[in-house]
Scaffold this active site. Sequence first.
Site, PDB file in Angstrom:
ATOM      1  N   ALA A  65       0.814  -1.312   0.040  1.00 53.32           N
ATOM      2  CA  ALA A  65       0.019  -0.034   0.023  1.00 53.32           C
ATOM      3  C   ALA A  65       0.900   0.958   0.301  1.00 53.32           C
ATOM      4  O   ALA A  65       2.081   1.197   0.549  1.00 53.32           O
ATOM      5  CB  ALA A  65      -0.832  -0.206   1.279  1.00 53.32           C
ATOM      6  N   GLY A 109       0.377  -5.209   0.871  1.00 55.34           N
ATOM      7  CA  GLY A 109      -0.641  -5.172   0.195  1.00 55.34           C
ATOM      8  C   GLY A 109      -0.470  -5.746  -1.220  1.00 55.34           C
ATOM      9  O   GLY A 109      -1.486  -6.382  -1.825  1.00 55.34           O
ATOM     10  N   GLU A 112      -0.447  -9.379  -0.326  1.00 53.15           N
ATOM     11  CA  GLU A 112      -2.032  -9.866  -0.392  1.00 53.15           C
ATOM     12  C   GLU A 112      -3.051  -9.819  -1.435  1.00 53.15           C
ATOM     13  O   GLU A 112      -3.786 -10.604  -1.575  1.00 53.15           O
ATOM     14  CB  GLU A 112      -2.544  -8.710   0.768  1.00 53.15           C
ATOM     15  CG  GLU A 112      -1.935  -8.927   1.999  1.00 53.15           C
ATOM     16  CD  GLU A 112      -2.253  -7.669   3.185  1.00 53.15           C
ATOM     17  OE1 GLU A 112      -1.730  -6.617   2.898  1.00 53.15           O
ATOM     18  OE2 GLU A 112      -3.075  -8.012   3.787  1.00 53.15           O
ATOM     19  N   GLU A 132       4.747  -5.036   6.790  1.00 55.71           N
ATOM     20  CA  GLU A 132       4.001  -4.168   7.675  1.00 55.71           C
ATOM     21  C   GLU A 132       4.384  -3.790   8.988  1.00 55.71           C
ATOM     22  O   GLU A 132       4.537  -2.959   9.739  1.00 55.71           O
ATOM     23  CB  GLU A 132       2.636  -4.336   7.843  1.00 55.71           C
ATOM     24  CG  GLU A 132       1.706  -4.468   6.466  1.00 55.71           C
ATOM     25  CD  GLU A 132       1.742  -5.424   5.578  1.00 55.71           C
ATOM     26  OE1 GLU A 132       2.585  -6.498   5.795  1.00 55.71           O
ATOM     27  OE2 GLU A 132       0.970  -5.748   4.765  1.00 55.71           O
TER      28      GLU A 132
HETATM   29  C1  HXC Z   1       5.197   4.528  -1.461  1.00 57.26           C
HETATM   30  C2  HXC Z   1       6.828   3.451  -2.267  1.00 57.26           C
HETATM   31  C3  HXC Z   1       6.557   2.283  -1.833  1.00 57.26           C
HETATM   32  C4  HXC Z   1       5.413   2.191  -0.972  1.00 57.26           C
HETATM   33  C5  HXC Z   1       8.415   1.940  -2.660  1.00 57.26           C
HETATM   34  N1  HXC Z   1       7.916   3.452  -2.890  1.00 57.26           N
HETATM   35  N2  HXC Z   1       7.264   1.317  -2.150  1.00 57.26           N
HETATM   36  N3  HXC Z   1       5.973   4.701  -2.113  1.00 57.26           N
HETATM   37  N4  HXC Z   1       4.563   3.196  -0.793  1.00 57.26           N
HETATM   38  N5  HXC Z   1       4.929   0.944  -0.206  1.00 57.26           N
HETATM   39  C6  HXC Z   1       8.593   4.590  -3.557  1.00 57.26           C
HETATM   40  C7  HXC Z   1       9.980   4.967  -3.015  1.00 57.26           C
HETATM   41  O1  HXC Z   1       9.487   5.800  -1.879  1.00 57.26           O
HETATM   42  C8  HXC Z   1      10.716   5.553  -4.148  1.00 57.26           C
HETATM   43  O2  HXC Z   1       9.964   6.892  -4.216  1.00 57.26           O
HETATM   44  C9  HXC Z   1      10.383   4.759  -5.226  1.00 57.26           C
HETATM   45  O3  HXC Z   1       9.337   4.138  -4.988  1.00 57.26           O
HETATM   46  C10 HXC Z   1      11.439   3.507  -5.328  1.00 57.26           C
HETATM   47  O4  HXC Z   1      11.707   2.843  -4.300  1.00 57.26           O
HETATM   48  P1  HXC Z   1      13.216   2.641  -3.514  1.00 57.26           P
HETATM   49  O5  HXC Z   1      12.779   2.758  -2.042  1.00 57.26           O
HETATM   50  O6  HXC Z   1      13.947   4.062  -3.887  1.00 57.26           O
HETATM   51  O7  HXC Z   1      13.586   1.436  -4.354  1.00 57.26           O
HETATM   52  P2  HXC Z   1      14.495   0.498  -3.706  1.00 57.26           P
HETATM   53  O8  HXC Z   1      15.701   0.744  -3.051  1.00 57.26           O
HETATM   54  O9  HXC Z   1      14.948  -0.343  -4.840  1.00 57.26           O
HETATM   55  O10 HXC Z   1      13.757  -0.508  -2.398  1.00 57.26           O
HETATM   56  C11 HXC Z   1      12.499  -1.280  -2.749  1.00 57.26           C
HETATM   57  C12 HXC Z   1      11.872  -1.353  -1.499  1.00 57.26           C
HETATM   58  C13 HXC Z   1      11.456  -0.329  -0.847  1.00 57.26           C
HETATM   59  C14 HXC Z   1      12.479  -2.848  -0.813  1.00 57.26           C
HETATM   60  C15 HXC Z   1      10.554  -2.283  -2.053  1.00 57.26           C
HETATM   61  O11 HXC Z   1      11.044   0.648  -1.713  1.00 57.26           O
HETATM   62  C16 HXC Z   1      10.458  -0.535   0.157  1.00 57.26           C
HETATM   63  O12 HXC Z   1      10.799  -1.218   1.275  1.00 57.26           O
HETATM   64  N6  HXC Z   1       9.338  -0.172   0.084  1.00 57.26           N
HETATM   65  C17 HXC Z   1       8.516  -0.159   1.025  1.00 57.26           C
HETATM   66  C18 HXC Z   1       7.630  -1.812   1.426  1.00 57.26           C
HETATM   67  C19 HXC Z   1       6.481  -1.832   2.379  1.00 57.26           C
HETATM   68  O13 HXC Z   1       6.908  -1.689   3.539  1.00 57.26           O
HETATM   69  N7  HXC Z   1       5.557  -2.432   1.961  1.00 57.26           N
HETATM   70  C20 HXC Z   1       4.432  -2.295   2.679  1.00 57.26           C
HETATM   71  C21 HXC Z   1       3.429  -1.208   2.869  1.00 57.26           C
HETATM   72  S1  HXC Z   1       2.210  -1.476   4.041  1.00 57.26           S
HETATM   73  P3  HXC Z   1      10.980   8.164  -4.479  1.00 57.26           P
HETATM   74  O14 HXC Z   1       9.956   9.079  -4.553  1.00 57.26           O
HETATM   75  O15 HXC Z   1      11.826   8.167  -3.245  1.00 57.26           O
HETATM   76  O16 HXC Z   1      11.710   7.737  -5.868  1.00 57.26           O
HETATM   77  C22 HXC Z   1       0.990  -2.289   3.409  1.00 57.26           C
HETATM   78  C23 HXC Z   1      -0.304  -2.632   4.221  1.00 57.26           C
HETATM   79  C24 HXC Z   1      -1.286  -2.959   3.338  1.00 57.26           C
HETATM   80  O17 HXC Z   1       1.129  -2.723   2.350  1.00 57.26           O
HETATM   81  C25 HXC Z   1      -2.763  -3.026   4.038  1.00 57.26           C
HETATM   82  C26 HXC Z   1      -3.653  -2.701   3.060  1.00 57.26           C
HETATM   83  C27 HXC Z   1      -5.075  -2.461   3.803  1.00 57.26           C
END
Ligand code: HXC
Length: 258
Positions: A65, A109, A112, A132
């Site tokens: 998400a 997400g 999921e 998460e």
């Molecule tokens: C918003 C995101 C994002 C996310 C990546 N980006 N994941 N933006 N939400 N979930 C954005 C980054 O901010 C960045 O933008 C660009 O995408 C590239 O990501 P990087 O981090 O620079 O890439 P990298 O170093 O290759 O790392 C990839 C990654 C990392 C390991 C996937 O991005 C990451 O850990 N992302 C978050 C993963 C996460 O925690 N997901 C769970 C979310 S909570 P900029 O603008 O800086 O270039 C969830 C809850 C669901 O999903 C519930 C549903 C109701």
Amino acid sequence: MAYETLIVEVEDDVALIRLNRPDALNALNSKLMTELSAAVQAADRNDAVRVIVLTGSEKSFAAGADVKEMAGKSFTEVYFDNLFGPEAEAIARVRKPMIAAVSGYCLGGGCELAMICDFIIASDTAKFGQPEINLGIVAGMGGTQRLTRCVGKSKSMDMHLTGRFMEVAEAERCGLVSRVFPAKDLMAEVMKIAKKIAEKSLLSTMAAKECVNRAQESGLSEGILFERRVFHALFATEDQKEGMAAFMEKRQPQFRDK
Ligand code: HXC
């Protein structure tokens, strides 16, 4: 219909829905979830579609998400908005077979969403995770339930409590993924599989999906009874007569969804 966050193509009975927010690794924001639920429902209603394939990019199926969109929200807002509940439920209600084709990141997400699909075919670069916990939250689109039913309590706990990423070999070993292909071949292979499913009677692919989903959602004896009744009901169809006649006549069946 044109979408801002998706690319949708319908060809040879298959709707290919591609998540398209490349700058955010296909993070699921409200716009994308609204468009995705509309797109899968449209494909479900479209007579030209017999199978749906959901995919992202080679680098990322979906990195979860959209954290930037969610970060400032209060409990009251997410509770009253029922954040992502209606969209996830609409996607889970799709009746036609729906395959997730996963390459790269499939996190939170995103994981999921892939698990809401009927099965996951992955590339050798796919990485799965429920990170998460690192954000001070838990999964919110069924991850604690579907991953546990899929891989068992121990591995699901491990994934949800540590937030680690799982490589594709482990994902295939534990049954999260049905098949793995090299990244460059993934989409061609998935489309072949989708077209193979599209050749079957839509009555029986939809019935099979309903029966398998019962295994997730009910007790064993209720699930077995449901399956038996669906099996019996399919004897009322022309496709059952055609399928069995074709077998005995040693020819390919011509299904007409009747
Ligand atoms: C918003 C995101 C994002 C996310 C990546 N980006 N994941 N933006 N939400 N979930 C954005 C980054 O901010 C960045 O933008 C660009 O995408 C590239 O990501 P990087 O981090 O620079 O890439 P990298 O170093 O290759 O790392 C990839 C990654 C990392 C390991 C996937 O991005 C990451 O850990 N992302 C978050 C993963 C996460 O925690 N997901 C769970 C979310 S909570 P900029 O603008 O800086 O270039 C969830 C809850 C669901 O999903 C519930 C549903 C109701």
